[in-house]
Design a protein around this motif. Sequence first.
Motif, mmCIF file in Angstrom:
data_model
loop_
_atom_site.group_PDB
_atom_site.id
_atom_site.type_symbol
_atom_site.label_atom_id
_atom_site.label_comp_id
_atom_site.label_asym_id
_atom_site.label_seq_id
_atom_site.Cartn_x
_atom_site.Cartn_y
_atom_site.Cartn_z
ATOM 1 N N TRP A 1 34.709 5.086 -19.806
ATOM 2 C CA TRP A 1 35.286 3.751 -19.958
ATOM 3 C C TRP A 1 35.551 3.059 -18.621
ATOM 4 N N GLN A 2 35.245 3.756 -17.537
ATOM 5 C CA GLN A 2 35.478 3.191 -16.213
ATOM 6 C C GLN A 2 34.190 2.905 -15.432
ATOM 7 N N GLY A 3 33.096 3.468 -15.866
ATOM 8 C CA GLY A 3 31.844 3.323 -15.127
ATOM 9 C C GLY A 3 31.142 2.008 -15.418
ATOM 10 N N LYS A 4 30.136 1.721 -14.592
ATOM 11 C CA LYS A 4 29.329 0.508 -14.755
ATOM 12 C C LYS A 4 28.142 0.795 -15.676
ATOM 13 N N THR A 5 27.855 -0.140 -16.541
ATOM 14 C CA THR A 5 26.725 0.012 -17.452
ATOM 15 C C THR A 5 25.422 0.190 -16.685
ATOM 16 N N THR A 6 25.271 -0.532 -15.584
ATOM 17 C CA THR A 6 24.036 -0.433 -14.804
ATOM 18 C C THR A 6 23.857 0.965 -14.208
ATOM 19 N N ASP A 7 24.959 1.577 -13.783
ATOM 20 C CA ASP A 7 24.880 2.941 -13.250
ATOM 21 C C ASP A 7 24.482 3.923 -14.348
ATOM 22 N N TRP A 8 25.043 3.746 -15.519
ATOM 23 C CA TRP A 8 24.784 4.642 -16.650
ATOM 24 C C TRP A 8 23.326 4.558 -17.079
ATOM 25 N N THR A 9 22.843 3.328 -17.246
ATOM 26 C CA THR A 9 21.466 3.167 -17.719
ATOM 27 C C THR A 9 20.446 3.608 -16.679
ATOM 28 N N LYS A 10 20.787 3.496 -15.383
ATOM 29 C CA LYS A 10 19.856 3.930 -14.341
ATOM 30 C C LYS A 10 19.537 5.408 -14.468
ATOM 31 N N VAL A 11 20.540 6.216 -14.779
ATOM 32 C CA VAL A 11 20.316 7.653 -14.944
ATOM 33 C C VAL A 11 19.351 7.907 -16.102
ATOM 34 N N LEU A 12 19.543 7.196 -17.198
ATOM 35 C CA LEU A 12 18.636 7.357 -18.343
ATOM 36 C C LEU A 12 17.230 6.891 -17.999
ATOM 37 N N GLN A 13 17.132 5.814 -17.244
ATOM 38 C CA GLN A 13 15.812 5.277 -16.874
ATOM 39 C C GLN A 13 15.012 6.279 -16.053
ATOM 40 N N VAL A 14 15.688 6.987 -15.149
ATOM 41 C CA VAL A 14 14.988 7.963 -14.308
ATOM 42 C C VAL A 14 14.772 9.271 -15.059
ATOM 43 N N ASN A 15 15.838 9.845 -15.578
ATOM 44 C CA ASN A 15 15.786 11.204 -16.120
ATOM 45 C C ASN A 15 15.059 11.308 -17.458
ATOM 46 N N LEU A 16 15.242 10.312 -18.320
ATOM 47 C CA LEU A 16 14.662 10.382 -19.660
ATOM 48 C C LEU A 16 13.439 9.485 -19.802
ATOM 49 N N PHE A 17 13.600 8.204 -19.486
ATOM 50 C CA PHE A 17 12.457 7.298 -19.580
ATOM 51 C C PHE A 17 11.368 7.713 -18.587
ATOM 52 N N GLY A 18 11.770 8.085 -17.366
ATOM 53 C CA GLY A 18 10.788 8.503 -16.372
ATOM 54 C C GLY A 18 9.979 9.694 -16.833
ATOM 55 N N ALA A 19 10.653 10.677 -17.412
ATOM 56 C CA ALA A 19 9.947 11.845 -17.938
ATOM 57 C C ALA A 19 9.017 11.439 -19.071
ATOM 58 N N TYR A 20 9.487 10.526 -19.914
ATOM 59 C CA TYR A 20 8.636 10.073 -21.018
ATOM 60 C C TYR A 20 7.392 9.355 -20.514
ATOM 61 N N TYR A 21 7.554 8.459 -19.540
ATOM 62 C CA TYR A 21 6.395 7.735 -19.010
ATOM 63 C C TYR A 21 5.352 8.711 -18.464
ATOM 64 N N CYS A 22 5.816 9.732 -17.728
ATOM 65 C CA CYS A 22 4.884 10.718 -17.182
ATOM 66 C C CYS A 22 4.258 11.562 -18.285
ATOM 67 N N CYS A 23 5.066 11.968 -19.266
ATOM 68 C CA CYS A 23 4.533 12.740 -20.392
ATOM 69 C C CYS A 23 3.485 11.941 -21.150
ATOM 70 N N ARG A 24 3.753 10.666 -21.370
ATOM 71 C CA ARG A 24 2.814 9.821 -22.114
ATOM 72 C C ARG A 24 1.460 9.780 -21.423
ATOM 73 N N GLU A 25 1.472 9.569 -20.098
ATOM 74 C CA GLU A 25 0.217 9.520 -19.356
ATOM 75 C C GLU A 25 -0.487 10.871 -19.360
ATOM 76 N N ALA A 26 0.281 11.936 -19.156
ATOM 77 C CA ALA A 26 -0.313 13.269 -19.124
ATOM 78 C C ALA A 26 -0.880 13.665 -20.487
ATOM 79 N N LEU A 27 -0.123 13.428 -21.532
ATOM 80 C CA LEU A 27 -0.572 13.817 -22.866
ATOM 81 C C LEU A 27 -1.816 13.055 -23.288
ATOM 82 N N ASP A 28 -1.907 11.801 -22.916
ATOM 83 C CA ASP A 28 -3.091 11.014 -23.237
ATOM 84 C C ASP A 28 -4.346 11.683 -22.704
ATOM 85 N N ARG A 29 -4.226 12.289 -21.529
ATOM 86 C CA ARG A 29 -5.358 12.962 -20.904
ATOM 87 C C ARG A 29 -5.531 14.390 -21.425
ATOM 88 N N MET A 30 -4.422 15.113 -21.556
ATOM 89 C CA MET A 30 -4.496 16.507 -21.969
ATOM 90 C C MET A 30 -4.975 16.660 -23.405
#
Length: 261
Positions: free
Chosen positions: A104-133
């Motif tokens: 309840w004290q953190g910034k929304t932008t800080d929170w979403t940045k972690v998700l963008q890198v850790n989860l969305f980033g992994a998904y983007y890489c997985c999507r590209e890799a799986l398309d080829r694999m």
Amino acid sequence: MLAVDLDGKRALVTGANSGIGEAIALQLAEAGADVVVNFLFHPEAAEAVCNKISALGRRAFAVQSDVSDPEQVASMFTRMDTEWGGIDILVNNAGIDGHPALAWQGKTTDWTKVLQVNLFGAYYCCREALDRMVAHGQGAILNMSSVHEVIPWSGYSAYTASKAGLSMMTKTLAQEAAPHGVRVLALAPGAIKTAINQNVWSNPDGLADLNQKIPLGRMGEAAEIAKMATVLMSDLASYATGSTIFVDGGMIDFADFAHGG
């Protein structure tokens, strides 16, 4: 005699210019793989890793790419296609823990940045890799999770949410890719001694407190994570998919309960 053999495999390790990512890149190369070293900052460190890989007799090149940007990720995979003709192994290691703050004290932008890198980033890489694999009927992906996919961590709700999400994404992608001969796994380190957490392990009191949380009584080394990652990406783990493998010295075994409840 069992041996890890990745001879001729083409690997991409994100966040590979330091710490656990660097250790994994070097261990994959030692097992015979050619390795693309992804980085966001410190290109000189990425080039140093490439030089170490080249010294092992394997091919390497560095690519600067923000994994939270799908266009940059797509360009990174296109370069692999152009230079090496595709990909056999993806290790999604890039990640951040974010700015500590109660929810309840953190910034929304800080929170979403972690998700963008850790989860969305992994998904983007997985999507590209799986398309080829999937098209080639073979390949292996390793998503670097954390003990905090199951252990709460006050002040880091974004990080824990991202790792829990990564765990379920791994299972789902494994389910989707299995009929096509592609394996997807997650590896969850515990407390690993790297430069990022040096402020903890370089302090005797901090280290003693941390070691009490680990049944084996010590922090792990990046090389120990790298060795497991390399095994999981090899044919020695050919029947393993859809699971998170914890390499944590027993941290998720609740060391505080070793002496009774």
